[in-house]
Write a protein that holds these residues in place. Structure first.
Motif, PDB file in Angstrom:
ATOM      1  N   LEU A  26     -26.933  36.021  82.632  1.00 22.01           N
ATOM      2  CA  LEU A  26     -25.931  37.073  82.361  1.00 22.01           C
ATOM      3  C   LEU A  26     -24.678  36.623  82.746  1.00 22.01           C
ATOM      4  CD1 LEU A  26     -27.934  40.030  83.723  1.00 22.01           C
ATOM      5  CD2 LEU A  26     -27.876  39.489  81.440  1.00 22.01           C
ATOM      6  N   ILE A  27     -23.760  37.084  81.850  1.00 19.64           N
ATOM      7  CA  ILE A  27     -22.305  36.899  82.174  1.00 19.64           C
ATOM      8  C   ILE A  27     -21.417  38.158  82.227  1.00 19.64           C
ATOM      9  CG2 ILE A  27     -20.085  35.510  81.255  1.00 19.64           C
ATOM     10  CD1 ILE A  27     -22.289  33.834  82.138  1.00 19.64           C
ATOM     11  N   THR A  28     -20.829  38.473  83.187  1.00 12.27           N
ATOM     12  CA  THR A  28     -20.351  39.915  83.425  1.00 12.27           C
ATOM     13  C   THR A  28     -18.859  39.766  83.871  1.00 12.27           C
ATOM     14  OG1 THR A  28     -20.404  40.081  85.755  1.00 12.27           O
ATOM     15  CG2 THR A  28     -22.576  40.272  84.504  1.00 12.27           C
ATOM     16  N   GLY A  29     -18.264  40.844  83.582  1.00 10.25           N
ATOM     17  CA  GLY A  29     -16.901  40.851  83.894  1.00 10.25           C
ATOM     18  C   GLY A  29     -16.182  42.066  82.952  1.00 10.25           C
ATOM     19  N   PRO A  30     -15.026  42.489  82.914  1.00  9.19           N
ATOM     20  CA  PRO A  30     -14.227  43.203  82.167  1.00  9.19           C
ATOM     21  C   PRO A  30     -13.956  42.681  80.842  1.00  9.19           C
ATOM     22  CG  PRO A  30     -12.779  42.759  84.131  1.00  9.19           C
ATOM     23  CD  PRO A  30     -14.109  42.140  84.316  1.00  9.19           C
ATOM     24  N   THR A  31     -13.315  43.735  80.079  1.00  8.45           N
ATOM     25  CA  THR A  31     -12.564  43.373  78.683  1.00  8.45           C
ATOM     26  C   THR A  31     -11.489  42.349  79.153  1.00  8.45           C
ATOM     27  OG1 THR A  31     -13.382  45.113  77.653  1.00  8.45           O
ATOM     28  CG2 THR A  31     -11.698  44.045  76.598  1.00  8.45           C
ATOM     29  N   GLY A  32     -11.498  40.933  78.251  1.00 11.23           N
ATOM     30  CA  GLY A  32     -10.423  40.211  78.594  1.00 11.23           C
ATOM     31  C   GLY A  32     -10.668  39.252  79.819  1.00 11.23           C
ATOM     32  N   LEU A  88     -34.616  31.157  76.046  1.00 15.42           N
ATOM     33  CA  LEU A  88     -33.216  31.059  76.902  1.00 15.42           C
ATOM     34  C   LEU A  88     -32.602  32.108  76.319  1.00 15.42           C
ATOM     35  CD1 LEU A  88     -32.108  30.293  79.357  1.00 15.42           C
ATOM     36  CD2 LEU A  88     -31.175  28.292  78.139  1.00 15.42           C
ATOM     37  N   VAL A  89     -32.224  33.167  76.835  1.00 12.49           N
ATOM     38  CA  VAL A  89     -31.211  34.369  76.394  1.00 12.49           C
ATOM     39  C   VAL A  89     -30.150  34.301  77.507  1.00 12.49           C
ATOM     40  CG1 VAL A  89     -30.910  36.790  76.116  1.00 12.49           C
ATOM     41  CG2 VAL A  89     -33.413  35.575  75.662  1.00 12.49           C
ATOM     42  N   PHE A  90     -28.768  34.316  76.608  1.00 10.49           N
ATOM     43  CA  PHE A  90     -27.647  34.541  77.098  1.00 10.49           C
ATOM     44  C   PHE A  90     -26.937  35.809  76.849  1.00 10.49           C
ATOM     45  CE2 PHE A  90     -28.071  29.997  77.086  1.00 10.49           C
ATOM     46  CZ  PHE A  90     -27.472  29.592  78.355  1.00 10.49           C
ATOM     47  N   ALA A  91     -26.508  36.589  77.621  1.00  9.89           N
ATOM     48  CA  ALA A  91     -26.137  37.864  77.444  1.00  9.89           C
ATOM     49  C   ALA A  91     -24.829  38.341  78.189  1.00  9.89           C
ATOM     50  CB  ALA A  91     -26.955  38.898  77.757  1.00  9.89           C
ATOM     51  N   SER A  92     -24.090  39.219  77.742  1.00  7.27           N
ATOM     52  CA  SER A  92     -22.923  39.520  78.672  1.00  7.27           C
ATOM     53  C   SER A  92     -22.789  41.075  79.064  1.00  7.27           C
ATOM     54  CB  SER A  92     -21.534  39.354  77.457  1.00  7.27           C
ATOM     55  OG  SER A  92     -21.276  40.350  76.691  1.00  7.27           O
ATOM     56  N   LEU A  93     -22.466  41.529  79.928  1.00  6.09           N
ATOM     57  CA  LEU A  93     -22.354  43.001  80.300  1.00  6.09           C
ATOM     58  C   LEU A  93     -21.062  43.470  80.820  1.00  6.09           C
ATOM     59  CD1 LEU A  93     -25.759  43.420  82.459  1.00  6.09           C
ATOM     60  CD2 LEU A  93     -25.281  44.517  80.356  1.00  6.09           C
ATOM     61  N   HIS A  94     -20.760  44.433  80.747  1.00  2.00           N
ATOM     62  CA  HIS A  94     -19.532  44.782  81.476  1.00  2.00           C
ATOM     63  C   HIS A  94     -19.604  45.395  82.964  1.00  2.00           C
ATOM     64  CE1 HIS A  94     -17.959  44.934  77.315  1.00  2.00           C
ATOM     65  NE2 HIS A  94     -16.748  44.418  77.968  1.00  2.00           N
ATOM     66  N   THR A  95     -19.639  44.458  84.040  1.00  2.00           N
ATOM     67  CA  THR A  95     -19.747  44.990  85.210  1.00  2.00           C
ATOM     68  C   THR A  95     -18.498  44.438  86.137  1.00  2.00           C
ATOM     69  OG1 THR A  95     -21.249  43.343  86.067  1.00  2.00           O
ATOM     70  CG2 THR A  95     -22.092  45.098  85.156  1.00  2.00           C
ATOM     71  N   ASN A  96     -18.600  44.643  87.376  1.00  2.73           N
ATOM     72  CA  ASN A  96     -17.376  44.211  88.273  1.00  2.73           C
ATOM     73  C   ASN A  96     -17.625  42.928  88.889  1.00  2.73           C
ATOM     74  OD1 ASN A  96     -15.479  46.287  87.387  1.00  2.73           O
ATOM     75  ND2 ASN A  96     -16.059  47.518  89.112  1.00  2.73           N
ATOM     76  N   ARG A 127     -13.325  36.338  86.158  1.00  2.84           N
ATOM     77  CA  ARG A 127     -11.873  36.854  85.918  1.00  2.84           C
ATOM     78  C   ARG A 127     -11.077  35.785  85.536  1.00  2.84           C
ATOM     79  NH1 ARG A 127     -14.604  40.630  87.227  1.00  2.84           N
ATOM     80  NH2 ARG A 127     -14.316  42.347  88.636  1.00  2.84           N
ATOM     81  N   LEU A 128      -9.783  36.088  84.785  1.00  2.00           N
ATOM     82  CA  LEU A 128      -9.113  35.169  84.293  1.00  2.00           C
ATOM     83  C   LEU A 128      -7.657  35.335  85.264  1.00  2.00           C
ATOM     84  CD1 LEU A 128      -9.484  34.614  80.597  1.00  2.00           C
ATOM     85  CD2 LEU A 128     -10.141  32.973  82.285  1.00  2.00           C
ATOM     86  N   LEU A 129      -7.211  34.373  85.920  1.00  2.00           N
ATOM     87  CA  LEU A 129      -6.159  34.429  86.602  1.00  2.00           C
ATOM     88  C   LEU A 129      -4.750  33.687  86.206  1.00  2.00           C
ATOM     89  CD1 LEU A 129      -7.616  34.602  90.292  1.00  2.00           C
ATOM     90  CD2 LEU A 129      -7.180  36.473  88.610  1.00  2.00           C
ATOM     91  N   ARG A 130      -3.651  33.916  86.299  1.00  4.24           N
ATOM     92  CA  ARG A 130      -2.700  33.277  85.851  1.00  4.24           C
ATOM     93  C   ARG A 130      -2.287  32.228  86.485  1.00  4.24           C
ATOM     94  NH1 ARG A 130       2.062  37.419  84.365  1.00  4.24           N
ATOM     95  NH2 ARG A 130       1.192  38.113  86.506  1.00  4.24           N
ATOM     96  N   VAL A 131      -1.812  30.901  86.095  1.00  3.79           N
ATOM     97  CA  VAL A 131      -1.783  29.811  86.809  1.00  3.79           C
ATOM     98  C   VAL A 131      -0.263  29.406  86.989  1.00  3.79           C
ATOM     99  CG1 VAL A 131      -1.982  27.065  86.476  1.00  3.79           C
ATOM    100  CG2 VAL A 131      -4.081  28.610  85.961  1.00  3.79           C
ATOM    101  N   VAL A 132      -0.045  28.678  88.142  1.00  2.03           N
ATOM    102  CA  VAL A 132       1.417  28.422  88.511  1.00  2.03           C
ATOM    103  C   VAL A 132       1.977  27.587  87.639  1.00  2.03           C
ATOM    104  CG1 VAL A 132       2.823  27.392  90.380  1.00  2.03           C
ATOM    105  CG2 VAL A 132       1.163  28.843  90.881  1.00  2.03           C
ATOM    106  N   MET A 141      -4.251  37.362  93.224  1.00  2.00           N
ATOM    107  CA  MET A 141      -5.508  38.101  93.815  1.00  2.00           C
ATOM    108  C   MET A 141      -5.391  39.639  93.784  1.00  2.00           C
ATOM    109  SD  MET A 141      -6.233  35.441  97.063  1.00  2.00           S
ATOM    110  CE  MET A 141      -7.520  36.614  97.326  1.00  2.00           C
ATOM    111  N   LEU A 142      -4.161  39.953  94.210  1.00  2.00           N
ATOM    112  CA  LEU A 142      -3.932  41.538  94.153  1.00  2.00           C
ATOM    113  C   LEU A 142      -4.036  42.163  92.932  1.00  2.00           C
ATOM    114  CD1 LEU A 142      -0.825  41.770  96.676  1.00  2.00           C
ATOM    115  CD2 LEU A 142      -3.154  42.590  96.981  1.00  2.00           C
ATOM    116  N   ARG A 143      -3.590  41.337  91.715  1.00  2.00           N
ATOM    117  CA  ARG A 143      -3.662  41.906  90.360  1.00  2.00           C
ATOM    118  C   ARG A 143      -4.995  42.186  89.800  1.00  2.00           C
ATOM    119  NH1 ARG A 143      -3.163  40.522  84.952  1.00  2.00           N
ATOM    120  NH2 ARG A 143      -3.424  38.316  85.333  1.00  2.00           N
ATOM    121  N   LEU A 144      -5.811  41.388  90.171  1.00  4.49           N
ATOM    122  CA  LEU A 144      -7.388  41.449  89.353  1.00  4.49           C
ATOM    123  C   LEU A 144      -8.526  41.357  90.431  1.00  4.49           C
ATOM    124  CD1 LEU A 144      -6.889  39.169  86.154  1.00  4.49           C
ATOM    125  CD2 LEU A 144      -7.028  41.630  86.475  1.00  4.49           C
TER     126      LEU A 144
END
Length: 568
Positions: free
Chosen positions: A326-332, A418-426, A456-461, A563-566
């Motif tokens: 399972l691959i999880t996370g919010p939209t984007g 072998l099954v890959f799936a996504s979910l929307h969880t924190n 999550r995706l975090l912006r890079v310096v 870190m604070l943002r996401l």
């Protein structure tokens, strides 16, 4: 004026007898946390006015004061040098360019950061500051960078041709190829072309075109953040929506219901897909375009941001013969990119890989991808049932949305796939709880789930303007960062042309990987709450998203603010 010399407005005003030490102290106290300039604070308190301040600065600094109202036309060659977001950020405007210098009208000529930003933009030219009232500068910005300038710049017939831009009709899936749209060179067509070209140039992932009562707002999403850009007049709203409907093969007469479609554009020989979503609002139709550039898709797992220790675990588990990952996370949060990269890594001629997606964002070579069509009854569950009769080795479920889909996925794993799936969880443990809440039996979850990955995706310096700075170690305690040292070195971007003076460029993933073990399986069977699952996983070696973000911040990959943002 030597702009490198750090001058303080408050000290200058006290020394010049304009205000007292006590007044300066009160103004500085009021300024804290307000984000306003000291001059504005002093004027709001009634101790000075704008005329007094501008005359004082002009005489003290030897900088000319100008009246922008008396200037009929600013130098267009100067305007082109500095982008809109810089002039609006610092409330300044270029008014004249010569072979050696650029004259900049500023409301605050003591703003060293603004002058440094300008130097980055103009290269070898010298910055020549001038003083002008803030209201005049704002009006000039609106005139030369606002809607009038936007229209003047895009109603040139040569633009689309010079950029090599060709728009294409979207087609139904049964059709082969695409049909080119004739370039009618209409004003609306040029507006749409301009919006698309600029978005693709700056690397935007989405375009938002939003009608309001008094304005039409255009925003680009760059590295996950929305930025407002110059917009066309409000009266063009319906024309732009109709043009995009034509490009994406939608009903231009339907304005009461939402519509979704796809379009293709060709920019300098590179074909780019657009996912188009149109929905009615109070003042017209809002359009959101998702830009899908196949050339920008990263299919290399090693470049997604996995830490070495996490990568080893992930690569081991994705080679399992059967089970569910399972691959999880919010939209984007980058779930689709992770799944596509994973399939690309394990794809080989001896494997039959099938995917059910809504929508199919990118076409992967050697993989059978199916578009879900709920409007005709082709659901995830139905697609998965048909896949099981197609002799698959690996199945991807774009998203588990209901118990029926979850149960078919579990049955596929139980029968050797072998099954890959996504979910929307924190977080990663939350995926298990979500399946339980859907109604999947605990013993089925514990016997089929291999691992759950939250991301999550975090912006890079920005690597071009990266700089280090130190902060007290105790100030980072709230971030979960502990150190035996008194000071900790962190990193940030100073801002440069490469990153559009934002200090951030690109994004990197952080991953929370929870691998199922006997203790976790027992906890699932006993329907333990999410925090208990997380405690067990952490004792077993899992690092949380917060810990992974802290690790990247200390390594200088991301700024601590991300870190604070996401995450935090």
């Amino acid at each position: 004026m030597d702009t490198k010399k750090k001058l303080r407005l408050g000290d200058m005003l006290v020394k010049g007898g304009m205000i007292t030490e006590e007044q300066l102290k009160q103004a500085l106290e009021k300024q804290k946390g307000s984000g306003k300039r000291l001059g504005r604070i002093l004027m709001s308190l009634g101790w000075i006015n704008e005329e007094m301040l501008l005359d004082f600065l002009s005489s003290q600094l030897g900088i000319p004061r100008i009246n922008l109202i008396e200037i009929d036309q600013l130098d267009p060659n100067a305007i082109k040098l500095i982008p809109e977001f810089i002039v609006r950020r610092h409330t300044l405007i270029p008014i004249k360019r010569t072979l050696k210098e650029v004259v900049i009208a500023m409301s605050d000529p003591l703003d060293i950061l603004a002058i440094d930003d300008i130097r980055v933009m103009i290269g070898d030219l010298e910055v020549k500051p001038a003083i002008a009232p803030e209201t005049q500068i704002v009006e000039a910005i609106d005139k030369y960078y606002g809607r009038e300038a936007f229209i003047d710049g895009i109603f040139k017939e040569e633009e689309a041709k010079e950029e090599g831009f060709v728009s294409k009709w979207a087609v139904e899936e049964k059709q082969m190829g695409v049909l080119e749209v004739e370039d009618d060179r209409s004003p609306i067509a040029n507006v749409v072309n301009h919006i698309l070209i600029e978005a693709i140039k700056v690397g935007a992932s989405d375009i938002h075109i939003e009608p309001y009562e008094q304005e039409l707002r255009v925003r680009y999403r760059i590295d996950g953040i929305l930025y407002t850009v110059a917009s066309p007049p409000t009266k063009m709203s319906s024309g732009i929506a109709s043009r995009l409907k034509l490009m994406s093969h939608l009903d231009i007469a339907e304005r009461r219901l939402p519509q979704d479609g796809r379009a293709k554009v060709n920019l300098r020989g590179k074909e780019i897909d657009l996912r188009v979503s149109i929905t009615p609002t109070a003042f017209g139709e809002k359009v959101v375009l998702r830009i899908l550039d196949p050339s920008s898709l990263c299919l290399d797992l090693s470049k997604l941001g996995f830490e070495p220790e996490v990568m080893d675990i992930y690569q081991e588990k994705i080679k399992s013969p059967n089970g569910i990952i399972l691959i999880t996370g919010p939209t984007g949060s980058g779930k689709t990119t992770t799944l596509y990269s994973t399939l690309s890594t394990i794809n080989s001629p001896d494997k039959n890989i099938m995917t059910a997606e809504d929508p199919v964002e990118y076409v992967l070579k050697g993989i059978n991808q199916q578009q879900i069509r709920s409007d005709i009854g082709l659901t995830f569950a139905l697609a998965l049932r048909s896949f099981l009769r197609q002799d698959p080795d690996i199945i991807l479920v774009g998203e588990i949305r209901d118990v029926e889909t979850a149960q078919v996925a579990v049955n596929a794993a139980l029968t050797g796939h072998l099954v890959f799936a996504s979910l929307h969880t924190n977080d990663a443990p939350g995926a298990i709880t979500r399946l339980l809440n859907m109604g999947v039996e605990p013993f089925l979850i514990s016997s089929t789930i291999i691992m759950s990955v939250a991301q999550r995706l975090l912006r890079v310096v920005c690597p071009k303007c990266k700089e280090s700075y130190q902060v007290p170690a105790h100030s980072l305690a709230d971030f979960g960062i502990e150190s035996t040292e008194d000071m900790i070195t962190l990193y940030r971007g100073a801002g440069c042309r490469y990153c559009n003076n934002i200090g951030l460029k690109g994004r990197s993933g952080i991953y929370e990987v929870m691998v199922m073990n006997e203790e976790l399986e027992e906890a699932v069977i006993n329907r333990e709450p999410p925090h208990r699952l997380k405690d067990i996983a952490m004792r077993s070696g899992m690092k949380s998203l917060k810990q992974m973000a802290a690790q990247k911040a200390l390594a200088g990959i991301i700024p601590i603010e991300e870190m604070l943002r996401l995450v935090v």
